[in-house]
Write a protein that holds these residues in place. Structure first.
Motif, PDB file in Angstrom:
ATOM      1  N   SER A   1      24.063 -27.916 -54.986  1.00  0.00           N
ATOM      2  CA  SER A   1      22.596 -27.984 -54.953  1.00  0.00           C
ATOM      3  C   SER A   1      22.115 -29.199 -54.173  1.00  0.00           C
ATOM      4  O   SER A   1      21.151 -29.116 -53.403  1.00  0.00           O
ATOM      5  CB  SER A   1      22.038 -28.019 -56.380  1.00  0.00           C
ATOM      6  N   LYS A   2      22.811 -30.356 -54.336  1.00  0.00           N
ATOM      7  CA  LYS A   2      22.404 -31.563 -53.611  1.00  0.00           C
ATOM      8  C   LYS A   2      22.650 -31.403 -52.117  1.00  0.00           C
ATOM      9  O   LYS A   2      21.866 -31.896 -51.294  1.00  0.00           O
ATOM     10  CB  LYS A   2      23.175 -32.770 -54.152  1.00  0.00           C
TER      11      LYS A   2
ATOM     12  N   GLN B   1      19.861 -29.226 -50.809  1.00  0.00           N
ATOM     13  CA  GLN B   1      18.615 -29.987 -50.766  1.00  0.00           C
ATOM     14  C   GLN B   1      18.620 -30.959 -49.586  1.00  0.00           C
ATOM     15  O   GLN B   1      17.586 -31.171 -48.940  1.00  0.00           O
ATOM     16  CB  GLN B   1      18.412 -30.744 -52.081  1.00  0.00           C
TER      17      GLN B   1
ATOM     18  N   VAL C   1      14.777 -24.488 -49.289  1.00  0.00           N
ATOM     19  CA  VAL C   1      15.467 -24.245 -50.557  1.00  0.00           C
ATOM     20  C   VAL C   1      14.491 -24.502 -51.698  1.00  0.00           C
ATOM     21  O   VAL C   1      13.685 -25.433 -51.649  1.00  0.00           O
ATOM     22  CB  VAL C   1      16.699 -25.172 -50.702  1.00  0.00           C
ATOM     23  N   LYS C   2      14.561 -23.647 -52.705  1.00  0.00           N
ATOM     24  CA  LYS C   2      13.798 -23.902 -53.930  1.00  0.00           C
ATOM     25  C   LYS C   2      14.679 -23.564 -55.125  1.00  0.00           C
ATOM     26  O   LYS C   2      15.616 -22.758 -55.013  1.00  0.00           O
ATOM     27  CB  LYS C   2      12.507 -23.102 -53.958  1.00  0.00           C
ATOM     28  N   GLU C   3      14.373 -24.155 -56.255  1.00  0.00           N
ATOM     29  CA  GLU C   3      15.179 -23.944 -57.454  1.00  0.00           C
ATOM     30  C   GLU C   3      14.622 -22.787 -58.269  1.00  0.00           C
ATOM     31  O   GLU C   3      13.418 -22.692 -58.510  1.00  0.00           O
ATOM     32  CB  GLU C   3      15.211 -25.204 -58.311  1.00  0.00           C
ATOM     33  N   ASP C   4      15.517 -21.893 -58.667  1.00  0.00           N
ATOM     34  CA  ASP C   4      15.144 -20.791 -59.548  1.00  0.00           C
ATOM     35  C   ASP C   4      15.107 -21.324 -60.975  1.00  0.00           C
ATOM     36  O   ASP C   4      16.132 -21.715 -61.534  1.00  0.00           O
ATOM     37  CB  ASP C   4      16.166 -19.660 -59.428  1.00  0.00           C
ATOM     38  N   LYS C   5      13.920 -21.334 -61.575  1.00  0.00           N
ATOM     39  CA  LYS C   5      13.785 -21.949 -62.904  1.00  0.00           C
ATOM     40  C   LYS C   5      14.459 -21.133 -63.993  1.00  0.00           C
ATOM     41  O   LYS C   5      14.711 -21.641 -65.080  1.00  0.00           O
ATOM     42  CB  LYS C   5      12.312 -22.144 -63.240  1.00  0.00           C
TER      43      LYS C   5
ATOM     44  N   LYS D   1      18.482 -21.542 -62.877  1.00  0.00           N
ATOM     45  CA  LYS D   1      18.837 -22.953 -62.781  1.00  0.00           C
ATOM     46  C   LYS D   1      19.796 -23.213 -61.615  1.00  0.00           C
ATOM     47  O   LYS D   1      20.770 -23.957 -61.756  1.00  0.00           O
ATOM     48  CB  LYS D   1      19.460 -23.446 -64.094  1.00  0.00           C
ATOM     49  N   GLU D   2      19.503 -22.611 -60.456  1.00  0.00           N
ATOM     50  CA  GLU D   2      20.311 -22.874 -59.282  1.00  0.00           C
ATOM     51  C   GLU D   2      19.429 -22.809 -58.047  1.00  0.00           C
ATOM     52  O   GLU D   2      18.336 -22.226 -58.059  1.00  0.00           O
ATOM     53  CB  GLU D   2      21.464 -21.893 -59.158  1.00  0.00           C
ATOM     54  N   ALA D   3      19.908 -23.453 -56.973  1.00  0.00           N
ATOM     55  CA  ALA D   3      19.147 -23.495 -55.732  1.00  0.00           C
ATOM     56  C   ALA D   3      19.203 -22.142 -55.033  1.00  0.00           C
ATOM     57  O   ALA D   3      20.241 -21.477 -55.008  1.00  0.00           O
ATOM     58  CB  ALA D   3      19.707 -24.582 -54.816  1.00  0.00           C
TER      59      ALA D   3
END
Length: 609
Positions: free
Chosen positions: A343-344, A347, A357-361, A364-366
């Protein structure tokens, strides 16, 4: 098991939890092995890798070394040691001793072991149950030459008079698992202390010889000692292997073994000529690992990541796109980079503007949302042209061509019914033929013209005679209500067609089907199951001539999730079950890839409040 090359889907390192789980499974499966024995095979500080094949077989080994265990179904219930592991720990499994070298030739040719080929000691065979892992040895050598699963218990074997199949051979010396690493890795010191790899003593000592005293002739071997039938239902048999062993000498075999292609195994790099070309990731600096990651990402963005597939999860991007683009001989590990986490890293690339990139709430992953194909890094990078990519391009072209040839065509048709038969008979139309709505309308207007039923004072009104009135309204008007005497032309067509029998014609490629009744829709529904997990169901595919199994396979690859096909409870037909809430993505896939019109796709999301 390893008679024909099978392509590996992925190769990866085991996490700490998976390492512990694997050791527990081995300890439970092989009670003869002590903790020290297991640590000797799988050192605590060594990296353990798993290669996953398309036939669900998992092969475990120490990174840079030999394969040590393989799991038949990938679930840990049927795990076996390889001959490499048995050479290091010969007593890891109980073993059957062969009667002579002539039988061993067929065993290392892939044939199952029969009871008449086993040397039974004076005290009798040890007790065993059906499905237990056993090894196969030859007299005078402690190194096993094969490993398999017992087909019956010892009690059943005695009852059968020690006849029939004793061991279903899963892996043997010189099969494709052996050849996938032979000559491409340097053995660890002391790994083969008792056995010489290139000239094994048990094979040389057990070759048939007419001049040797006590040698077993081929004609003396009972047919019941040999079983050359295919024991694997999921993998095709390469019969030439068994034929080579049965008809050639060791020198002939050495020649034929080199002709067998083993490049498909993940334990062997397809483009590696020798061990010098293998690059150890531990010898690379952090900057080099970062550079490899960036190059693989750019290669993937140029070749395999398509805008129509976005957004995609970061884990899918990594496993299905980035890893396949890595150079031959390199094992990418995000933990060895400066980012440490996937994920880092994503980002960081997003901050440069190359990707969004956006995070899927929920997951919990990019998620990779978009690619900036005008970014300087993207424009300056020149993707490598690889043979694999050419094959994929050819496959994509063939797939698109096949899809274009199987374009969907849906036609709503109508057949004369008892209500409108008099109208059809009056104008001489065929009552057994299917008509389009426009053709049916022409027939009723031909009747109106013939009977001169158009109102003279208003040309838009049709005066109803008894025949036409019955055709349009008989049985549809409530008792006690008066029948209409006239109808507007704009209402006549829909009313007349509604009184006919509805049919639909569905054509896909050369396949066509005519069904009675209105066209049923495809139902896509998402619901929650135990553990608050979502599952998406797709049914009604038969209406549009869609193969449920083929669709499930496509969606499994597209969404990187598990899919199953099951029968509809209490109904005819099949439904596809997809892990996760992908209702919109499935609808888009059916619309774009199968050409199903939107009006025939019905969606229902039960997870939304």
């Amino acid at each position: 098991m390893f008679k024909k090359a099978v392509e590996a889907k992925a190769q990866q390192r085991l996490s700490g939890a998976d390492r512990k789980k694997l050791k527990r499974t081995i300890r439970d499966r092989f009670p003869r092995a002590s903790d020290a024995d297991i640590d000797a095979l799988l050192p605590p500080k060594a990296e353990i890798t798993v290669s996953k094949f398309q036939n669900r077989v998992h092969v475990y080994g120490v990174e840079g070394g030999y394969p040590l265990f393989f799991d038949v179904d990938g679930r840990g219930s049927e795990i076996y040691p390889t001959v490499f592991a048995l050479w290091k720990l010969p007593d890891l499994l109980p073993s059957f001793m062969l009667k002579g070298g002539e039988v061993s030739r067929f065993v290392i040719g892939g044939a199952d072991l029969m009871f008449p080929g086993i040397s039974v000691p004076v005290e009798g065979l040890d007790s065993f149950s059906a499905g237990e892992p056993w090894a196969v040895k030859v007299p005078g050598n402690p190194a096993p030459i094969a490993v398999g699963s017992t087909t019956m218990s010892s009690a059943e074997a005695l009852k059968a008079g020690l006849r029939g199949k004793a061991l279903r051979i899963m892996h043997y010396y010189r099969d494709l698992l052996w050849q996938s690493v032979e000559g491409h890795y340097v053995p660890n010191p002391g790994f083969l202390e008792d056995v010489v790899v290139e000239d094994p003593s048990f094979l040389a000592s057990n070759q048939p010889s007419d001049s040797s005293e006590g040698a077993t002739r081929e004609s003396d071997v009972p047919e019941s000692c040999i079983n050359n039938e295919n024991t694997e239902e999921s993998i095709d048999v390469n019969d030439s292997i068994s034929n080579t062993f049965a008809a050639s000498t060791q020198n002939d075999y050495e020649k034929s073994a080199k002709e067998i292609t083993t490049d498909d195994f993940a334990l062997k790099s397809a483009n590696v000529a020798d061990t010098k070309s293998d690059i150890d990731l531990s010898s690379l600096s952090i900057e080099d690992v970062d550079s490899h990651l960036d190059r693989c990402l750019l290669q993937a963005l140029h070749t395999t990541v398509k805008d129509k597939d976005l957004p995609i999860p970061g884990s899918t991007l990594w496993s299905n796109h980035v890893l396949p683009c890595r150079p031959s001989g390199i094992t990418l590990d995000i933990k060895k980079s400066s980012h440490k986490k996937l994920s880092k890293w994503l980002q960081a690339k997003s901050s440069t503007g190359l990707i969004a990139v956006k995070e899927d709430k929920y997951k919990k992953e990019a998620m990779l949302v978009s690619v900036n194909r005008g970014h300087p890094e993207y424009l300056q990078f020149k993707p490598e042209k690889r043979p694999v990519e050419k094959v994929d391009q050819v496959g994509d072209a063939a797939s698109s061509e096949s899809r274009s040839q199987k374009a969907l065509e849906v036609v709503e048709a109508y057949k004369s019914s008892v209500h409108v038969n008099p109208i059809f008979a009056s104008v001489g139309a065929d009552t057994g033929k299917l008509y389009l709505a426009s053709e049916a309308t022409d027939i009723v207007f031909k009747y109106i013209e013939k009977e001169n039923l158009v109102k003279q004072t208003n040309k838009a009104i049709v005066v109803l005679d008894a025949t036409l009135c019955d055709a349009l309204f008989k049985g549809a008007i409530k008792k006690g209500s008066a029948y209409p005497t006239e109808i507007h032309k704009k209402d006549l067509s829909a009313t007349f067609v509604s009184r006919m029998q509805a049919h639909h014609i569905v054509t896909r490629g050369s396949e066509s089907v005519v069904r009675k009744g209105a066209l049923k829709t495809v139902q896509i529904m998402t619901e929650r199951r135990q553990g608050n997990k979502k599952v998406t169901k797709v049914s009604g595919l038969e209406t549009f001539l869609i193969d449920a199994e083929a669709l499930a396979s496509e969606l499994q690859k597209k969404f990187a999730c598990s899919t199953t096909v099951a029968e509809l409870p209490g109904k005819k037909g099949l439904e596809v079950l997809i892990q996760g809430g992908v209702i919109d993505d499935v609808a888009r896939h059916l619309l774009e890839q199968y050409g199903i019109p939107k009006r025939y796709i019905e969606v229902l999301d039960k997870t939304r409040k």
